[in-house]
Design a protein around this motif. Structure first.
Motif, PDB file in Angstrom:
ATOM      1  N   TRP A  76       0.802  -1.226   0.000  1.00 35.76           N
ATOM      2  CA  TRP A  76       0.000   0.000   0.000  1.00 35.76           C
ATOM      3  C   TRP A  76       0.833   1.272   0.000  1.00 35.76           C
ATOM      4  CZ3 TRP A  76       0.706   1.823   4.994  1.00 35.76           C
ATOM      5  CH2 TRP A  76       0.574   0.955   6.095  1.00 35.76           C
ATOM      6  N   ASN A  77       2.083   1.182   0.396  1.00 35.42           N
ATOM      7  CA  ASN A  77       2.964   2.336   0.194  1.00 35.42           C
ATOM      8  C   ASN A  77       3.125   2.623  -1.297  1.00 35.42           C
ATOM      9  OD1 ASN A  77       3.590   3.182   2.800  1.00 35.42           O
ATOM     10  ND2 ASN A  77       5.291   1.757   3.003  1.00 35.42           N
ATOM     11  N   ASN A  78       3.321   1.558  -2.070  1.00 30.93           N
ATOM     12  CA  ASN A  78       3.471   1.717  -3.516  1.00 30.93           C
ATOM     13  C   ASN A  78       2.192   2.242  -4.157  1.00 30.93           C
ATOM     14  OD1 ASN A  78       2.989   0.000  -6.332  1.00 30.93           O
ATOM     15  ND2 ASN A  78       4.997   0.977  -6.196  1.00 30.93           N
ATOM     16  N   LEU A  79       1.055   1.762  -3.683  1.00 28.03           N
ATOM     17  CA  LEU A  79      -0.222   2.208  -4.246  1.00 28.03           C
ATOM     18  C   LEU A  79      -0.481   3.687  -3.950  1.00 28.03           C
ATOM     19  CD1 LEU A  79      -2.296  -0.981  -3.406  1.00 28.03           C
ATOM     20  CD2 LEU A  79      -1.762  -0.142  -5.704  1.00 28.03           C
ATOM     21  N   ILE A  80      -0.087   4.136  -2.773  1.00 26.63           N
ATOM     22  CA  ILE A  80      -0.228   5.564  -2.452  1.00 26.63           C
ATOM     23  C   ILE A  80       0.684   6.391  -3.350  1.00 26.63           C
ATOM     24  CG2 ILE A  80       0.223   7.313  -0.675  1.00 26.63           C
ATOM     25  CD1 ILE A  80      -2.397   5.696  -0.379  1.00 26.63           C
ATOM     26  N   TYR A  81       1.886   5.929  -3.560  1.00 31.67           N
ATOM     27  CA  TYR A  81       2.809   6.633  -4.451  1.00 31.67           C
ATOM     28  C   TYR A  81       2.206   6.779  -5.850  1.00 31.67           C
ATOM     29  CZ  TYR A  81       6.877   7.468  -7.411  1.00 31.67           C
ATOM     30  OH  TYR A  81       7.750   7.984  -8.333  1.00 31.67           O
ATOM     31  N   ARG A  82       1.473   5.754  -6.275  1.00 27.97           N
ATOM     32  CA  ARG A  82       0.859   5.760  -7.608  1.00 27.97           C
ATOM     33  C   ARG A  82      -0.513   6.436  -7.623  1.00 27.97           C
ATOM     34  NH1 ARG A  82       0.850  -0.430  -8.694  1.00 27.97           N
ATOM     35  NH2 ARG A  82      -0.302   0.206 -10.566  1.00 27.97           N
ATOM     36  N   GLY A  83      -0.970   6.893  -6.454  1.00 32.49           N
ATOM     37  CA  GLY A  83      -2.256   7.579  -6.389  1.00 32.49           C
ATOM     38  C   GLY A  83      -3.463   6.656  -6.390  1.00 32.49           C
ATOM     39  N   LEU A  84      -3.253   5.375  -6.133  1.00 32.11           N
ATOM     40  CA  LEU A  84      -4.347   4.391  -6.158  1.00 32.11           C
ATOM     41  C   LEU A  84      -4.876   4.183  -4.736  1.00 32.11           C
ATOM     42  CD1 LEU A  84      -2.727   1.875  -8.675  1.00 32.11           C
ATOM     43  CD2 LEU A  84      -4.429   3.673  -9.152  1.00 32.11           C
ATOM     44  N   TRP A  85      -5.623   5.149  -4.253  1.00 29.22           N
ATOM     45  CA  TRP A  85      -6.063   5.147  -2.869  1.00 29.22           C
ATOM     46  C   TRP A  85      -7.055   4.025  -2.562  1.00 29.22           C
ATOM     47  CZ3 TRP A  85      -4.532   8.259   1.191  1.00 29.22           C
ATOM     48  CH2 TRP A  85      -3.626   9.276   0.850  1.00 29.22           C
ATOM     49  N   ARG A  86      -7.998   3.792  -3.444  1.00 27.00           N
ATOM     50  CA  ARG A  86      -8.996   2.763  -3.164  1.00 27.00           C
ATOM     51  C   ARG A  86      -8.352   1.379  -3.123  1.00 27.00           C
ATOM     52  NH1 ARG A  86     -15.240   2.913  -5.036  1.00 27.00           N
ATOM     53  NH2 ARG A  86     -15.950   1.217  -3.681  1.00 27.00           N
ATOM     54  N   GLU A  87      -7.428   1.138  -4.013  1.00 26.81           N
ATOM     55  CA  GLU A  87      -6.724  -0.139  -4.009  1.00 26.81           C
ATOM     56  C   GLU A  87      -5.880  -0.290  -2.740  1.00 26.81           C
ATOM     57  OE1 GLU A  87      -7.706   0.859  -8.220  1.00 26.81           O
ATOM     58  OE2 GLU A  87      -6.973   1.944  -6.466  1.00 26.81           O
ATOM     59  N   ALA A  88      -5.304   0.823  -2.285  1.00 28.32           N
ATOM     60  CA  ALA A  88      -4.538   0.786  -1.037  1.00 28.32           C
ATOM     61  C   ALA A  88      -5.445   0.441   0.143  1.00 28.32           C
ATOM     62  CB  ALA A  88      -3.855   2.136  -0.805  1.00 28.32           C
ATOM     63  N   LEU A  89      -6.658   0.990   0.138  1.00 28.74           N
ATOM     64  CA  LEU A  89      -7.620   0.689   1.191  1.00 28.74           C
ATOM     65  C   LEU A  89      -7.994  -0.792   1.190  1.00 28.74           C
ATOM     66  CD1 LEU A  89      -9.593   1.684   3.409  1.00 28.74           C
ATOM     67  CD2 LEU A  89     -11.262   2.053   1.589  1.00 28.74           C
ATOM     68  N   GLU A  90      -8.178  -1.361   0.018  1.00 28.39           N
ATOM     69  CA  GLU A  90      -8.512  -2.786  -0.074  1.00 28.39           C
ATOM     70  C   GLU A  90      -7.386  -3.638   0.505  1.00 28.39           C
ATOM     71  OE1 GLU A  90      -9.299  -3.405  -4.177  1.00 28.39           O
ATOM     72  OE2 GLU A  90     -11.240  -2.359  -4.150  1.00 28.39           O
TER      73      GLU A  90
END
Length: 495
Positions: A76-90
């Motif tokens: 989820w650190n990587n997903l936040i870097y990529r701006g994918l917040w919903r995927e990070a939440l999942e």
């Protein structure tokens, strides 16, 4: 990996806290928040190392290393870097039912074992975790998800703290009908009564409780199992029972003058303040007040720290926190406290920071042993006597505290708060059901299995492991739910 060189290009940063002298005027949370771009930068510092100790959840040298719920932190650190917040939440919800709690109150052992911390400052994991879940609530992504079908099995959970809530959430997800019993008037256990509102505002707890209710979990408050309902009746009525009542039997101190007026247990002090604040905004005066008093807190842990913060908000005259431990070093000792152990270093927690801002110095007194309490002619506390101590380890490994001659001191005190830990769970339910206990008085149930010696009865959280972290309680609640599901259904799809 977010960016291969992010941990070299960017420095660790944390959101600024509200000014200590301003925040002690209210009972609101004291943390501020980062922008999306700042969070993206901090996420870029995660190096996606080959062996990410941040989510291992091991116990090393008596302390936890890494995340006990095994959060998928690099993902989820990587997903936040990529701006994918919903995927990070999942990703976050795959391992943690309540990141809004751990993101606020967890001491972040994940950061202590972050590989970047070997050569610099660790990734701001806790800050990013809280940001993900709060973004999820703001965007409306966190919604009730009731099970599509029910199994017909009924499970009782005793205790609505983090272990009980996690067990209830998972068991309900598996399709069982879950009823949670709580003896207090509000749901949440220590999340509600125990942790002050400036660390965890109670509408955050209620927000999650409301979701669980929408998903089908039944909560019954003001009902003490073992008193209002016999524990045996619960076992007869339900297909399984999960005991998550915590380790709430506070450890006392026995010494001369203990019966004087003005000496209280820390949890009575904290819980009374929290309840009065929630009931009336402290207008009912139904709490122990530190206003205009010289306050001594005996105990150097989190509970003692919360007492310091609460006393400051009451308007105390002075506050000092005693600890028998020595002052920690400014830097990690690489021999006795190597990475990835949780770093034992000198820090100012929020309460000590506030006291220092108000009085000019750290309120803690280290390596101090209280010898006796002294009162006036009316039986009211007026002072306490201490001596400095030195800890040594004998040839058997036992810790011994030796008094240092000539270091005796008298401290003025109107209010003393005892925060020296907990002895284990209360015994009413244990005695009624005949539950076996270990040598520390906790309910005997193997970690990973959670079954007690009584059929249908499981135990998890502090009741089983002793006083511990919220994140460990969530871990055990989740795992106990999986074992209960196996017991009821023969197998389980729960993680």
């Amino acid at each position: 990996m977010s960016t291969p060189t992010g941990f070299m290009e960017y420095q660790r940063e944390l959101p600024a806290d509200r000014d200590p002298l301003e925040r002690i005027k209210d009972w609101n949370e004291f943390h501020k928040h980062f922008s999306d771009e700042q969070l993206r930068t901090q996420g870029a510092r995660c190096m996606d190392c080959g062996t990410p100790y941040c989510h291992t959840g091991m116990e090393l040298a008596g302390t936890v290393s890494g995340c006990p719920v095994n959060n998928l932190i690099p993902e989820w650190n990587n997903l936040i870097y990529r701006g994918l917040w919903r995927e990070a939440l999942e990703r976050l919800h795959k391992t943690n039912n309540f990141p809004e709690f751990t993101g606020r109150v967890c001491p972040a052992p994940c950061e202590g074992s972050c590989t970047v911390g070997l050569i610099g400052e660790p990734v701001t994991i806790k800050t990013i975790e809280q940001a993900i879940i709060e973004r999820g609530f703001q965007e409306g992504w966190v919604v009730a998800q009731p099970p599509k079908a029910r199994t017909g099995k009924r499970v009782a959970v005793v205790g609505s703290g983090p272990a009980g809530m996690a067990a209830a959430a998972q068991l309900n997800k598996a399709g069982h009908s879950v009823t949670v019993y709580e003896r207090d008037d509000r749901i949440g256990g220590l999340l509600t009564y125990g942790i002050p509102t400036m660390k965890l505002e109670k509408d955050v707890v209620q927000r999650r409780v409301d979701l669980l209710v929408q998903e089908g979990v039944e909560f019954i408050t003001g009902t003490e199992i073992g008193k209002d309902i016999p524990a045996s009746e619960l076992v007869e009525k339900y297909d399984a029972v999960v005991m998550c009542v915590g380790a709430t039997k506070a450890r006392n101190v026995e010494m001369e003058g203990r019966s004087l007026n003005g000496i209280h247990m820390a949890m009575d002090y904290l819980n009374g303040t929290i309840k009065s604040y929630l009931d009336s905004g402290l207008q009912d005066d139904n709490y122990i007040s530190a206003k205009d008093k010289d306050v001594i807190v005996i105990g150097g842990g989190d509970t003692g720290t919360d007492c310091v913060a609460t006393a400051l908000r009451h308007g105390c005259k002075s506050v000092t926190q005693f600890g028998t431990h020595a002052k920690a070093p400014l830097e990690r000792d690489q021999v006795s406290n190597p990475w990835p152990q949780f770093p034992n270093v000198y820090t100012l927690d929020y309460a000590q920071e506030e006291a220092k801002a108000l009085y000019g110095e750290d309120p803690r007194a280290f390596s101090v042993l209280t010898k006796k309490f002294v009162g006036d002619e009316n039986g009211n506390l007026k002072e306490l006597h201490t001596v400095q101590i030195q800890r040594v380890v004998d040839e058997t490994g036992r810790k011994i505290y030796n008094e240092i001659p000539g270091t005796e001191k008298v401290w003025p005190a109107d209010l003393v708060l005892i925060a020296v830990g907990f002895e284990g769970p209360e015994t009413t339910i244990i005695e009624q059901l005949g539950l076996e206990q270990d040598r520390r008085s906790n309910v005997k149930a193997a970690y990973g299995d959670y079954r007690t010696n009584v059929d249908k009865v499981f135990a998890a959280g502090d009741m089983r492991r002793g006083q511990s972290l919220v994140v460990w309680a969530i871990n055990e609640g989740r795992e106990a739910a999986r074992e209960v599901d196996k017991y009821l259904m023969g197998s389980s799809m729960l993680p």
